[in-house]
Motif scaffolding. Structure first.
Motif, PDB file in Angstrom:
ATOM      1  N   LEU A  28       0.806  -1.215   0.000  1.00  0.00           N
ATOM      2  CA  LEU A  28       0.000   0.000   0.000  1.00  0.00           C
ATOM      3  C   LEU A  28       0.845   1.274   0.000  1.00  0.00           C
ATOM      4  N   PRO A  32      -3.178   3.304  -3.106  1.00  0.00           N
ATOM      5  CA  PRO A  32      -4.348   2.471  -2.795  1.00  0.00           C
ATOM      6  C   PRO A  32      -4.439   1.263  -3.725  1.00  0.00           C
ATOM      7  N   ALA A  74      -5.990   1.693   1.551  1.00  0.00           N
ATOM      8  CA  ALA A  74      -4.895   2.663   1.466  1.00  0.00           C
ATOM      9  C   ALA A  74      -4.273   2.817   2.844  1.00  0.00           C
TER      10      ALA A  74
END
Length: 115
Positions: A28, A32, A74
């Motif tokens: 991440l 995202p 995210a």
């Protein structure tokens, strides 16, 4: 009664103490990602990944946003990426020291004629 800071830190490190969670956070860092991409990048069953994502979400390390039928995860902020960078730097220092020690041992063995 509040938890002492050292206990809160220990809980944070316990939370990070699973390789799947660390891998999710590393992935991440690039931005995202939908769950299907995370699954493709990590060898884990979907239910296992779901459980790890839930732990990371509850802890505030990641956020989840639904985009249609897809859930996109995210990092919750730059501090998580900073923590991962710090861990990489610590490991680099540690492994560099081990590499230097290994070189010294190999030189000593070569000089003494033993293996």
């Amino acid at each position: 009664m509040s938890v002492p800071l050292y206990e809160a830190k220990a809980e944070l490190f316990r939370l990070l103490g699973h390789p799947v969670r660390i891998r999710v956070l590393e992935l991440l860092q690039d931005g995202p990602m939908p769950v299907r991409e995370l699954l493709a990048s990590i060898e884990v069953e979907p239910t296992g990944l779901s459980q790890h994502l839930a732990v990371l979400r509850r802890s505030g390390m990641v956020t989840a946003q639904r985009e249609g039928a897809t859930v996109v995860y995210a990092l919750a902020g730059g501090r998580v990426a900073g923590l991962l960078r710090a861990a990489r730097e610590l490991l680099t220092e540690k492994l560099t020291g081990q590499s230097e020690l290994l070189s010294e041992l190999l030189e000593d063995n070569a000089g003494s004629g033993t293996s």
